[in-house]
Design an enzyme around this catalytic site. Structure first.
Site, short mmCIF file in Angstrom:
data_model
loop_
_atom_site.label_atom_id
_atom_site.label_comp_id
_atom_site.label_asym_id
_atom_site.label_seq_id
_atom_site.Cartn_x
_atom_site.Cartn_y
_atom_site.Cartn_z
N HIS A 122 0.80 -1.22 0.01
CA HIS A 122 -0.08 -0.11 -0.02
C HIS A 122 0.93 1.27 0.31
O HIS A 122 0.65 2.23 -0.75
CB HIS A 122 -0.95 -0.08 1.22
N HIS A 127 1.70 5.32 -2.58
CA HIS A 127 1.90 6.69 -2.07
C HIS A 127 3.28 7.08 -2.83
O HIS A 127 3.51 8.35 -3.12
CB HIS A 127 1.95 6.94 -0.65
N GLU A 167 -5.37 9.57 0.26
CA GLU A 167 -5.73 8.27 0.19
C GLU A 167 -7.11 7.98 -0.49
O GLU A 167 -6.67 6.89 -1.42
CB GLU A 167 -6.51 8.08 1.68
N SER A 186 -3.82 1.27 -4.46
CA SER A 186 -3.38 -0.10 -4.03
C SER A 186 -4.41 -1.29 -3.85
O SER A 186 -4.33 -2.28 -3.46
CB SER A 186 -2.78 0.02 -2.81
#
Length: 265
Positions: A122, A127, A167, A186
């Site tokens: 993730h 990110h 997010e 993700s």
């Protein structure tokens, strides 16, 4: 972040290198191959530029020192190996110092399709590519500095800004809506759902509205906010965000677009 995780992060050895097992690398490859088949035409242009800069390999979990070299060259950021769960205070302090926390474990096959807490897949896939972008990097640093200085109550409002951008944010681009948020990038299911389902609401971003919007972390999102362009993240980072937090507190929260989470019996 205060809850206990069933996962245990690996401790980096000399030079920051982590010894990953063959099974862990197999999980990485399966996740990587699945997501890379879905992201073209869905992730934003800046994401793919960052992915190219990172030079990730599909067959092996990347080593954080390699990611650090790419991030530092692009925006001066680096990663920080952390346990599976860290406190909000540590999270904000790391971001304020341009260090992005990466939990050094990867999910098991049992949790392949959904993991509520962030693992290395993730963090790295979701990110790190965008942290090569100056606007995204500045926004994230500003968020960390504000969170570090904020009260516990104000941090709850700030968390919504992070949630609906870093997010689960979307952005308008020349070829349509594209994904910014790492929680979407993700997740194979949410990658398709966020753009193609007619179930969720999609609204242009207004910071005060975002700060007033409740969310749940364990469901597909019922609402996504849309950036007008990627550089709007830089514009937001230059606003008086704490004044907007106070305004949002006075106005109160919107009604949730989801059912409350059922308590365990």
């Amino acid at each position: 972040m205060a809850k206990q995780s069933k996962y245990h992060s690996k401790t980096p050895g000399p030079g920051g290198i982590i010894q990953w097992s063959a099974e862990e690398n197999r999980v990485w490859k399966a996740l990587y191959d699945q997501q890379m088949a879905l992201l073209p035409g869905r992730a934003c242009d800046e994401y793919f530029h960052g992915l190219e800069l990172l030079g990730l390999q599909p067959d092996v979990i990347p080593q954080l020192p390699d990611i650090d070299r790419a991030l530092q060259a692009a925006t001066g950021w680096q990663t920080a190996a952390v346990p599976a769960l860290i406190s909000f205070a540590e999270f904000f302090e790391l971001l304020a110092n341009k260090r992005f926390p990466v939990a050094t474990f990867i999910r098991s096959e049992e949790d392949f399709h959904y993991l509520q807490e962030p693992d290395i897949f993730h963090e790295v896939i979701g990110h790190c590519p965008l942290l090569t972008n100056p606007a995204f990097a500045k926004f994230t640093e500003t968020y960390g500095k504000l969170g570090l200085a904020a009260s516990k109550e104000d941090r709850v409002f700030l968390a919504r800004l992070y949630w609906f951008t870093v997010e689960f944010g979307l952005v308008k681009q020349h070829d349509g809506l594209r994904i910014v948020g790492g929680g979407i990038l993700s997740s194979p299911k949410e990658t398709q759902y966020a753009l193609e389902s007619d179930v969720p609401v999609r609204r242009d971003i207004m910071v005060t509205d975002v700060l007033r919007t409740p969310y749940r972390i364990d469901i597909l999102q019922p609402l996504y906010y849309i950036l007008e362009n990627f550089d709007q993240l830089l514009d937001i980072s230059e606003m008086d965000l704490m004044a907007l937090v106070q305004e949002a507190k006075q106005l109160g929260l919107f009604e949730p677009l989801f059912e409350p989470k059922k308590k365990a019996s």
